[in-house]
Design an enzyme around this catalytic site. Structure first.
Site, short mmCIF file in Angstrom:
data_model
loop_
_atom_site.label_atom_id
_atom_site.label_comp_id
_atom_site.label_asym_id
_atom_site.label_seq_id
_atom_site.Cartn_x
_atom_site.Cartn_y
_atom_site.Cartn_z
N PRO A 17 43.62 33.45 38.09
CG PRO A 17 43.00 35.69 38.20
CD PRO A 17 42.45 34.32 38.01
CG ASP B 75 43.88 38.76 41.56
OD1 ASP B 75 43.35 39.75 41.02
OD2 ASP B 75 43.53 38.30 42.66
CD1 TRP C 15 36.79 38.67 46.71
CD2 TRP C 15 37.53 37.11 45.29
NE1 TRP C 15 37.64 37.84 47.39
CE2 TRP C 15 38.11 36.88 46.54
CE3 TRP C 15 37.85 36.26 44.23
CZ2 TRP C 15 38.98 35.83 46.78
CZ3 TRP C 15 38.72 35.22 44.45
CH2 TRP C 15 39.27 35.01 45.72
CD GLN D 206 39.94 31.21 45.06
OE1 GLN D 206 39.11 32.04 44.76
NE2 GLN D 206 41.08 31.53 45.63
CD1 TRP E 248 37.90 33.94 39.64
CD2 TRP E 248 38.38 31.79 39.28
NE1 TRP E 248 38.26 33.81 38.33
CE2 TRP E 248 38.57 32.50 38.07
CE3 TRP E 248 38.64 30.42 39.29
CZ2 TRP E 248 38.99 31.88 36.90
CZ3 TRP E 248 39.06 29.81 38.12
CH2 TRP E 248 39.23 30.53 36.94
CE LYS F 263 44.93 27.39 56.70
NZ LYS F 263 43.88 28.34 56.97
CE LYS G 271 56.10 32.99 54.20
NZ LYS G 271 55.40 34.22 53.83
#
Length: 1095
Positions: free
Chosen positions: A46, A85, A568, A604, A608, A641, A644
């Site tokens: 999610p 999520d 989590w 993850q 997850w 990376k 913004k």
RNA sequence: AGUCUCGUAGCUCAGCCGGUUAGAGCGCUACACUGAUAAUGUAGAGGUCGGCGGUUCAAGUCCGCCCGAGACUACCA
């Protein structure tokens, strides 16, 4: 009719196909048409909709989409339940900043109720954007009925899971050392600690304390600390096993007493100058500089110190178990301090862990309920047991003091001959971002899952999971499991799933609630016992749940533990909670657990991927997923990376709008393996668009153009393969090989290889060889069987390619498939995504044929390169090429493709050169693979001998199939197989090589060849004129041409050829052409010509 | 600090169990082709395979150390 669009516009195709999918419910059909008993289970990780989707989401979702689509086309039913999520710190922090409040204000300036309402509203803020990108990128997932982690049904399933763990005795309350802000009275998350400005340089008093070795008069361990206030809590010292330590005889600089101190050898230089056997105590009392010493009296390894005992430094509190021992830890370095680490289990995470390992107790005092706590209270003050300093703040929390506690402790140590050295020390120290006061590492109560007890099982089960890439599973994930710590579940926040545990005030009795029904029963009990009127809250979140009071079995009041659980755990519960298991959908769950496939970013791994695995192992003793793809990061084109702040983030909406979803997806998958980081470059997408989609599109429009003219609709019976020309059988063979390989790559979770193979087929074989060589078959002559065969072959290739590429580029493939299929109605699927993934027909794969055509391609390429070298235009026919024969089979193979080669390079014949002609020059090399193993050290000498062999030696080896090689007294019996013999030169000819292939070109031009060459030039020029005058491809013409010494023979000998090629009904040679135009021909020949259109 | 990934042409990437001319595409340059034409072909230039050491007859490939990029986890007594 096949559509013949004007140009390739992928964005337009996106729109058209999207509309089609939606109107005809293609996604729904693609799921429903497959049998429920034949499921491929996919779990959607999610996303959180409180941030905007980024380009990396397109990457991750492309991977998910590919395998779901592939399996779906392969006959599986692939349901894709979406999910959101919705809990967690990022959402809370966002709400806090938007409301202009801090955590402390919650429950004061704003009610928990209102605060949680704000969270609930924020969390779906960008849902529309997410739905939009999902749609536009062509990601098929069911968003009409997603699971949402804040729903009561979801929470209830999570509670049920926690209850299972509780009943297995895997939930316990303990403490960990966490960053804690006494000023704010709250623990800090690592996220808060990493906020800009949190770490600040501050000046502290550092101390090197002397810990007296038990049973000695004047021997001490030296240990350094920048937080002297933790010294009263010391219960151990830690050394490094392989670090060298010394015992130094000398004097204490403050008291002048004779001491022998133990420290790391490497750290001596920081504190001592030179040895001086006659040293006087006065000489070291000079100050803080390095001091002289008498002598080093002993040396030892850290491991030898392990287990030694020492006397408690500041005996305010007595530990409950034996303590004050030397431990060995891997975190000890000799960069600072003394190489011996002061260890206070209540105030350091390392300290806590190592002490636990050695069963060394922390120093604790009991509170009013008898519950243990550290020597510093939650306000940051010493407890009363620390008599000298009771009530004093251990750090600067705004109190005005002349001297800090650290300084006073140092003074006390000095006086008691317990201090070796002290100085001011500047270091960077974390501060609370709200109060700007220093953070303490403090033991905080938390609820834990005893994950460590399931560690071995998790490790075992992990071995059965297919990880892509494997290294993430074995390495990153496997290592993490090996060193697994217990899972700290507690979060002191407001917006999340409440921990369903109620406890009595003294902590002796507790209840874990596993369902709403349980809760209801317990509430009734409590109501009866306490005379209350409580009901199960309509919303299971705080604050309503906090208001519920339960009673223990003996009637004692119980309050809910105020913690929330780690988000989590929410997402790791989705296999069960998405179906509200076990309260509903038991069957559904049974058929969808464990998952066949999940995919997320590599970040993850411990998120997850771990929580799914942990919960499944602990509760169900099963894996949660069988195959997992973890993709790398999407970086900007320079490998940085995206952020913004740097302004280098790529907007997924822009990208898809400008380049189309397919080119974007195809680029992401084909450019690099998904588990490697992707340097995302828009130029790369453009390249894919031109190179791959452009070529495929061109191939299609070529087909459509002529198929429309000939009204080819695949209505004729299939031309049997053995009646199609070799080149048709070849491309069909290659196509079937491709189908086999691409299917295997998808099945094996290797999408990059799949796309690269498709690209190579389309570009190198289908477009640049098959179509190029077969062009005339499409445009010339009548609608013969050969032409039908060509159409059928190309149609089959295009239609099959559409299916092969469909998982990666769902839009263009469907566009292509439907354009083809709508004209022929050959298949009854309305979309490529409802079609079956192609299966290779092994009978159609002819490896010899593929080999043959490979020879043809390579020989042609060699001839073209020779023409280039000799400056021979391709239009100029030449008589022959010479081709040394490698073996009989080779000649047979080449014979099979001879016509193709000759036509392609405009040559009349191939002359094969075999050994018998005696003009070939051969080259010999050792076969390193066979010989290396046998000869070993003699290999080098052998290579030299073989390198020097002449033509006769080679001839002899070939005829006798044996050779005796003697090196350094050893003799070896060799056969032809031990050599690599090649022909790479034909003396007297210009040759070109490619591996074992060698080609020579005869550049002799006879008059006839010259005339033919000229005829071809004329054809070319006339065609150009036709084109420039916009004649129809089918228009007939008449041609008048001026006589010219170079041109006349061409017209006389090849007039019919010219006429046929240019659809000229007449071709006249005349003395002068009226109103003609001038033609420029090679060798500066100029003639006038007149071309007339006949209707 | 630990664990993992990556480092091959200007750029993006192949390179299988170690085997002797290290490949492709893009880009650049030149030439050719022209009934797929905003397409195509051929050729050229461009590499100490991140560095050092080791194993081996043989290392881009295996091993060790180091350097660089990145990710995650933990932390600095």
């Amino acid at each position: 009719m096949y559509k013949e669009p004007k140009g390739l516009n992928l964005s337009e195709i996106d729109k058209e196909i999207l509309q089609f999918w939606e109107e005809h419910k293609i996604f729904e059909k693609s799921v429903e048409q497959r049998d429920a008993d034949n499921a491929y289970v996919f779990y959607e990780g999610p996303p959180s909709a409180n941030g905007k989707p980024g380009i990396h989401h397109v990457m991750a979702r492309t991977i998910k989409d590919i395998f779901c689509r592939f399996q779906s086309m392969s006959g599986k039913r692939v349901e894709r339940k979406g999910g959101w999520d919705t809990h967690g710190l990022p959402i809370e922090l966002k709400v806090e900043s938007e409301l202009g409040i801090t955590k402390e204000d919650i429950g004061k300036k704003i009610s928990v109720d209102d605060y949680n309402k704000a969270c609930r509203e924020t969390v779906m803020r960008y849902k529309d954007l997410w739905d939009d990108i999902t749609r536009k990128m062509g990601y098929w997932v069911d968003l009409d009925d997603p699971y949402i982690t804040y729903k009561n049904s979801y929470i209830e399933s999570v509670w049920w899971l926690l209850k299972q763990l509780y009943d297995k005795d895997m939930l316990y309350k303990g403490y960990t050392i966490q960053p804690y802000s006494p000023a704010a009275g709250t623990g800090l998350s690592s996220h808060e600690l990493n906020m800009p400005g949190a770490y600040k340089d501050i000046k502290d008093v550092s101390a090197i304390a002397q810990f007296k070795v038990k049973g000695t008069e004047n021997e001490y361990f030296l240990a350094w600390t920048t937080t002297p206030w933790t010294l009263p809590s010391n219960t151990a010292l830690t050394v490094g096993a392989n670090i060298d330590y010394v015992k130094v005889d000398g004097y204490n600089r403050y008291t002048g007493e004779r001491t022998q101190v133990i420290l790391a050898k490497d750290r001596m230089a920081a504190y001592f100058t030179e040895a001086n056997p006659d040293l006087k105590p006065e000489e070291v009392k000079a100050g803080n500089k390095p001091i002289p010493y008498i002598a080093i009296v002993a040396e030892m390894k850290g491991s030898e110190l392990e287990g030694m005992e020492y006397e408690q430094l500041l005996p305010y509190v007595v530990p409950e178990k034996p303590a004050f021992k030397v431990l060995v830890g891997d975190f000890v370095t000799t960069e600072d301090g003394t190489g011996i680490v002061h260890t206070a289990p209540t105030f350091g995470a390392d300290d806590f862990r190592i002490a636990q390992k050695y069963d060394i107790p922390p120093l604790m005092v009991k509170d009013e309920f008898g519950n243990p706590g550290p020597l510093v209270d939650k306000q940051g003050r010493f407890v009363e047991e620390v008599t000298d300093f009771a009530g004093r703040y251990v750090k600067d929390y705004g109190q005005e003091e002349e001297r800090s506690v650290d300084e006073d402790i140092v003074i006390k140590l000095k006086q008691e001959n317990k201090l070796f050295h002290s100085e001011k020390y500047v270091h960077s120290y974390p501060h609370c971002w709200r109060t700007d006061r220093p953070v303490l590492y403090y033991p905080l109560d938390s609820w834990f899952i005893k994950a460590s007890s399931a560690k071995d099982r998790m490790f075992e089960l992990n071995k059965t999971i297919n990880w892509k890439p494997a290294s993430t599973g074995e390495g990153r994930f496997g290592k993490w499991l090996e060193n697994l710590q217990d899972w700290n579940l507690s979060r002191s926040r407001y917006w999340g799933i409440p921990l369903p545990i109620w406890r009595t005030e003294d902590g002796r009795q507790a209840k874990c609630i596993g369902s709403v029904e349980d809760l209801g029963k317990e509430i009734e009990k409590a109501n009866a016992a306490l005379g209350l009127d409580q009901t199960v809250p309509a919303d299971l979140h705080r604050p309503y749940i906090d208001e519920i009071t339960l009673v223990a079995d003996d009637g004692t009041l119980m309050k809910r533990e105020l913690d929330l659980i780690d988000v989590w755990f929410d997402s790791g519960s989705m296999p069960y909670a998405q179906w509200h298991y076990p309260f509903e959908n038991q069957e559904k769950f049974k058929n969808s657990f464990p998952a066949d496939f999940i995919a997320e970013g590599v970040d993850q791994t411990r998120g997850w991927f771990y929580t799914l695995h942990a919960i499944a192992t602990m509760v169900f003793d099963s894996v949660a997923y069988k195959n997992v793809v973890s993709n790398g990061l999407v970086l900007d084109k320079d490998g940085r990376k995206m952020s913004k702040r740097l302004g280098n983030a790529v907007d997924p909406f822009e990208t898809i709008k400008n380049y189309g979803a397919d080119a974007t997806r195809w680029y992401m998958i084909s450019n690099a393996q998904p588990w490697d980081n992707l340097k995302f470059d828009l130029d790369g997408i453009d390249e894919v668009r031109r190179k791959f989609f452009g070529t495929l599109y061109n191939t299609y429009s070529f087909f459509a153009l002529y198929a429309n003219i000939d009204k080819f609709e695949y209505k004729e019976a299939e031309v049997p393969l053995d009646q199609r020309p070799e080149i048709d059988r070849w491309i069909i063979s290659l196509l079937n090989t491709l189908v086999k390989e691409v299917g295997a790559e998808y099945a094996n979770y290797e999408p990059t290889n799949a796309t690269r193979k498709v690209m190579n087929f389309v570009d190198a074989h289908l477009s640049n060889w098959y179509v190029r060589l077969c062009r005339r078959r499409f445009w010339r002559g009548d609608y013969t069987e050969d032409k039908i065969a060509a159409y059928q072959t190309l149609y089959t290739c295009l239609s099959t390619i559409a299916k092969l590429m469909a998982p990666v580029s769902p839009f263009f493939s469907d566009w292509l498939y439907r354009n083809l299929n709508e004209a022929t109605a050959k298949e009854n699927h309305e979309s490529v995504h409802l079609a079956d993934f192609p299966k290779a027909d092994e009978a159609l794969i002819d490896k010899a044929l593929e080999q043959r055509m490979d020879y043809a391609q390579r020989i042609s390429s060699l001839v073209l390169s020779l023409r280039k070298k000799e400056r021979m235009r391709v239009r100029q026919p030449l008589q022959k090429i010479l081709l040394p024969v490698l073996d009989e089979d080779f000649q047979k193979q080449v014979e099979g493709v001879k016509d193709l080669v000759l036509a392609e390079v405009n040559i009349k014949e191939i002359e094969y050169l075999s050994d018998t002609t005696g003009i070939l020059k051969k080259r010999i090399k050792p076969n390193f693979k066979t010989l290396g193993r046998r000869l070993g050290k003699n290999m080098k000498a052998a290579a030299q001998i073989i390198g020097k062999m002449g033509q006769e030696d080679i001839a002899q080896i070939e005829s006798t199939n044996s050779y005796q090689l003697s090196i350094n007294g050893d003799t070896y019996e060799l056969t032809v197989d031990d050599f690599e013999i090649t022909t790479d030169d034909i003396p007297g000819w210009q040759v070109a090589n490619d591996g074992p292939l060698t080609v020579a070109l005869d550049v002799t031009i006879t008059d006839e060849l010259l005339a033919e060459g000229m005829a071809r030039e004329l054809v070319n020029r006339i065609q150009n004129i036709r084109k420039s005058k916009d004649f129809n491809v089918t228009d007939n013409i008449s041609v008048q041409l001026e006589r010219h010494a170079e041109v006349t023979p061409a017209v006389e000998q090849f007039g019919d050829y010219i006429k046929a090629e240019t659809l000229a009904t007449s071709l006249e040679l005349v003395d002068t052409v009226e109103n003609g135009e001038e033609l420029e021909l090679p060798d500066e020949v100029k003639v006038n010509i007149k071309v007339k259109q006949l209707t």
